[in-house]
Design an enzyme around this catalytic site. Structure first.
Site, PDB file in Angstrom:
ATOM      1  N   ASP A  58      -6.373  -6.537   4.974  1.00 29.32           N
ATOM      2  CA  ASP A  58      -5.829  -5.181   4.855  1.00 29.32           C
ATOM      3  C   ASP A  58      -5.889  -4.448   6.187  1.00 29.32           C
ATOM      4  O   ASP A  58      -6.979  -4.213   6.721  1.00 29.32           O
ATOM      5  CB  ASP A  58      -6.643  -4.433   3.789  1.00 29.32           C
ATOM      6  CG  ASP A  58      -6.074  -3.062   3.455  1.00 29.32           C
ATOM      7  OD1 ASP A  58      -5.048  -2.680   4.029  1.00 29.32           O
ATOM      8  OD2 ASP A  58      -6.679  -2.372   2.606  1.00 29.32           O
ATOM      9  N   GLY A  59      -4.711  -4.078   6.687  1.00 27.70           N
ATOM     10  CA  GLY A  59      -4.646  -3.241   7.876  1.00 27.70           C
ATOM     11  C   GLY A  59      -3.913  -3.877   9.041  1.00 27.70           C
ATOM     12  O   GLY A  59      -4.298  -4.950   9.516  1.00 27.70           O
ATOM     13  N   GLY A  60      -2.807  -3.246   9.444  1.00 20.56           N
ATOM     14  CA  GLY A  60      -2.092  -3.686  10.640  1.00 20.56           C
ATOM     15  C   GLY A  60      -1.377  -5.020  10.485  1.00 20.56           C
ATOM     16  O   GLY A  60      -1.089  -5.699  11.475  1.00 20.56           O
ATOM     17  N   HIS A  91      -0.846  -1.681  -4.125  1.00 23.01           N
ATOM     18  CA  HIS A  91      -2.198  -1.407  -3.623  1.00 23.01           C
ATOM     19  C   HIS A  91      -2.412   0.103  -3.530  1.00 23.01           C
ATOM     20  O   HIS A  91      -1.615   0.826  -2.932  1.00 23.01           O
ATOM     21  CB  HIS A  91      -2.314  -2.047  -2.241  1.00 23.01           C
ATOM     22  CG  HIS A  91      -3.629  -1.911  -1.555  1.00 23.01           C
ATOM     23  ND1 HIS A  91      -4.666  -2.809  -1.740  1.00 23.01           N
ATOM     24  CD2 HIS A  91      -4.083  -1.017  -0.653  1.00 23.01           C
ATOM     25  CE1 HIS A  91      -5.692  -2.462  -0.981  1.00 23.01           C
ATOM     26  NE2 HIS A  91      -5.368  -1.366  -0.304  1.00 23.01           N
ATOM     27  N   GLY A 126      -9.339   3.883   6.418  1.00 23.23           N
ATOM     28  CA  GLY A 126      -9.121   5.330   6.517  1.00 23.23           C
ATOM     29  C   GLY A 126      -7.668   5.733   6.645  1.00 23.23           C
ATOM     30  O   GLY A 126      -7.290   6.780   6.132  1.00 23.23           O
ATOM     31  N   MET A 133     -12.382   3.312  -1.430  1.00 24.65           N
ATOM     32  CA  MET A 133     -13.110   3.661  -0.209  1.00 24.65           C
ATOM     33  C   MET A 133     -13.859   4.955  -0.494  1.00 24.65           C
ATOM     34  O   MET A 133     -13.528   6.028   0.037  1.00 24.65           O
ATOM     35  CB  MET A 133     -12.125   3.805   0.962  1.00 24.65           C
ATOM     36  CG  MET A 133     -11.593   2.463   1.447  1.00 24.65           C
ATOM     37  SD  MET A 133     -10.054   2.597   2.367  1.00 24.65           S
ATOM     38  CE  MET A 133      -8.894   2.580   1.025  1.00 24.65           C
ATOM     39  N   MET A 155      -9.456   7.236  -1.256  1.00 25.05           N
ATOM     40  CA  MET A 155     -10.364   7.657  -0.176  1.00 25.05           C
ATOM     41  C   MET A 155     -10.996   8.996  -0.511  1.00 25.05           C
ATOM     42  O   MET A 155     -10.311   9.892  -1.020  1.00 25.05           O
ATOM     43  CB  MET A 155      -9.593   7.790   1.136  1.00 25.05           C
ATOM     44  CG  MET A 155      -8.866   6.515   1.532  1.00 25.05           C
ATOM     45  SD  MET A 155      -8.160   6.658   3.179  1.00 25.05           S
ATOM     46  CE  MET A 155      -7.165   5.174   3.251  1.00 25.05           C
ATOM     47  N   MET A 190     -11.286  -6.308   5.921  1.00 27.32           N
ATOM     48  CA  MET A 190     -10.584  -5.196   6.572  1.00 27.32           C
ATOM     49  C   MET A 190     -10.226  -5.618   7.999  1.00 27.32           C
ATOM     50  O   MET A 190     -11.112  -5.995   8.777  1.00 27.32           O
ATOM     51  CB  MET A 190     -11.466  -3.940   6.627  1.00 27.32           C
ATOM     52  CG  MET A 190     -11.691  -3.258   5.295  1.00 27.32           C
ATOM     53  SD  MET A 190     -10.197  -2.814   4.365  1.00 27.32           S
ATOM     54  CE  MET A 190      -9.328  -1.745   5.521  1.00 27.32           C
ATOM     55  N   HIS A 206      -8.219  -0.067  -4.251  1.00 28.44           N
ATOM     56  CA  HIS A 206      -9.164  -0.264  -3.145  1.00 28.44           C
ATOM     57  C   HIS A 206      -9.979   1.026  -3.019  1.00 28.44           C
ATOM     58  O   HIS A 206      -9.470   2.043  -2.533  1.00 28.44           O
ATOM     59  CB  HIS A 206      -8.342  -0.563  -1.878  1.00 28.44           C
ATOM     60  CG  HIS A 206      -9.142  -0.717  -0.636  1.00 28.44           C
ATOM     61  ND1 HIS A 206      -8.553  -0.761   0.609  1.00 28.44           N
ATOM     62  CD2 HIS A 206     -10.480  -0.844  -0.420  1.00 28.44           C
ATOM     63  CE1 HIS A 206      -9.491  -0.905   1.528  1.00 28.44           C
ATOM     64  NE2 HIS A 206     -10.671  -0.944   0.929  1.00 28.44           N
ATOM     65  N   SER A 222       0.836  -1.205   0.000  1.00 32.06           N
ATOM     66  CA  SER A 222       0.000   0.000   0.000  1.00 32.06           C
ATOM     67  C   SER A 222       0.872   1.257   0.000  1.00 32.06           C
ATOM     68  O   SER A 222       1.541   1.575   0.992  1.00 32.06           O
ATOM     69  CB  SER A 222      -0.902   0.009   1.240  1.00 32.06           C
ATOM     70  OG  SER A 222      -1.420   1.309   1.432  1.00 32.06           O
ATOM     71  N   ASP A 232      -4.881   3.008  -2.269  1.00 35.26           N
ATOM     72  CA  ASP A 232      -6.013   3.306  -1.377  1.00 35.26           C
ATOM     73  C   ASP A 232      -6.683   4.609  -1.788  1.00 35.26           C
ATOM     74  O   ASP A 232      -6.157   5.691  -1.523  1.00 35.26           O
ATOM     75  CB  ASP A 232      -5.509   3.425   0.063  1.00 35.26           C
ATOM     76  CG  ASP A 232      -5.188   2.076   0.662  1.00 35.26           C
ATOM     77  OD1 ASP A 232      -6.064   1.199   0.642  1.00 35.26           O
ATOM     78  OD2 ASP A 232      -4.048   1.892   1.136  1.00 35.26           O
ATOM     79  N   GLY A 247       1.024  -1.647   4.366  1.00 39.70           N
ATOM     80  CA  GLY A 247       1.549  -0.300   4.246  1.00 39.70           C
ATOM     81  C   GLY A 247       2.812  -0.166   5.076  1.00 39.70           C
ATOM     82  O   GLY A 247       3.923  -0.401   4.604  1.00 39.70           O
TER      83      GLY A 247
END
Ligand code: DX5
Ligand code: ZN
Length: 216
Positions: A173-175, A31, A140, A66, A35, A135, A64, A7, A33, A195
């Site tokens: 996706d995330g963390g 990736h 965000g 959002m 937003m 997610m 992606h 990301s 993002d 990311g």
């Protein structure tokens, strides 16, 4: 083989081309993002940046989205070079139609689920989609903390896919980082969106760790 989609939101955007080249040997996809400041509390980038990324790499790009009303833009994301376009379940009133807008243009259609949205919401559309993005943070921002109980959801989805013998890919996706990767991979994740874990740490050592994971 588990894949990594990097990301770029967590990269140094002032040197985007170099940043992509730096991590390229260790990743499988890029990736993006997107937003809109409406669906999520942040504004990032859109089509011009996708075109720029396309000029920096030959790796596949996954977009992606959002954004609200993604059906207005999905075709343009495919035209600009996205191989995968992901829309959120929570933003699509006519999800089936939006998925076919993406597929008819020749890209793969993935559907993202926020942490609170059950995988069962997609049970009547499983035959139409190429992948599901679970997610593992609230969408965000990059650099947020992994939400632990999402691994149960990944396991549930993985079981449904196996039982129905579907080809759907599970993306998370995330963390995702060295501390959380074993849990998500052993729960069934096949594509890791990353990311901070890739751009802010050592991508080579992460890749090595990923390849050494053994699930019992
Ligand atoms: C969050 C984005 C993610 C984010 C991941 O809304 O969808 O793709 O950039 O970043 P990390 O891996 O740092 O959580
Ligand atoms: Zn994302």
């Amino acid at each position: 083989m588990v894949m990594i989609s990097a990301s770029i939101l967590a990269s140094d955007l002032s040197r985007l081309g170099e940043e992509i080249k730096r991590v390229e040997p260790y990743i499988d996809m890029v990736h993006l993002d997107v937003m809109d400041g409406v669906f999520v509390p942040n504004i990032t980038f859109g089509l011009p940046l996708l075109e720029a990324v396309k000029r920096c790499t030959s790796l596949p790009i996954d977009a992606h989205l959002m954004i609200v009303q993604p059906e207005k833009y999905v075709e343009r994301f495919v035209d600009a070079g996205a191989s995968i376009v992901t829309v959120h379940y929570e933003t699509c009133l006519h999800l089936h139609r939006t998925i076919y807008q993406i597929k008819d243009k020749g890209a793969q259609a993935y559907v993202a689920l926020n942490p609170h949205t059950p995988v069962e919401m997609l049970s009547d559309i499983l035959n139409d989609i190429d992948g599901i993005l679970i997610m593992t943070v609230n969408p965000g921002f990059s650099g947020q903390k992994f939400i632990k109980n999402t691994t149960e959801k990944i396991k549930r989805l993985s079981k449904i896919i196996q039982q129905k013998d579907l080809k759907i890919k599970i993306m998370v996706d995330g963390g995702i980082n060295e501390d959380t990767v074993t849990d998500v991979v052993c729960s069934g994740a096949q594509i890791l969106v990353m990311g901070y874990g890739i751009f802010r740490y050592d991508p080579a050592s992460f890749r090595k760790k990923l390849e050494e994971i053994k699930c019992s």
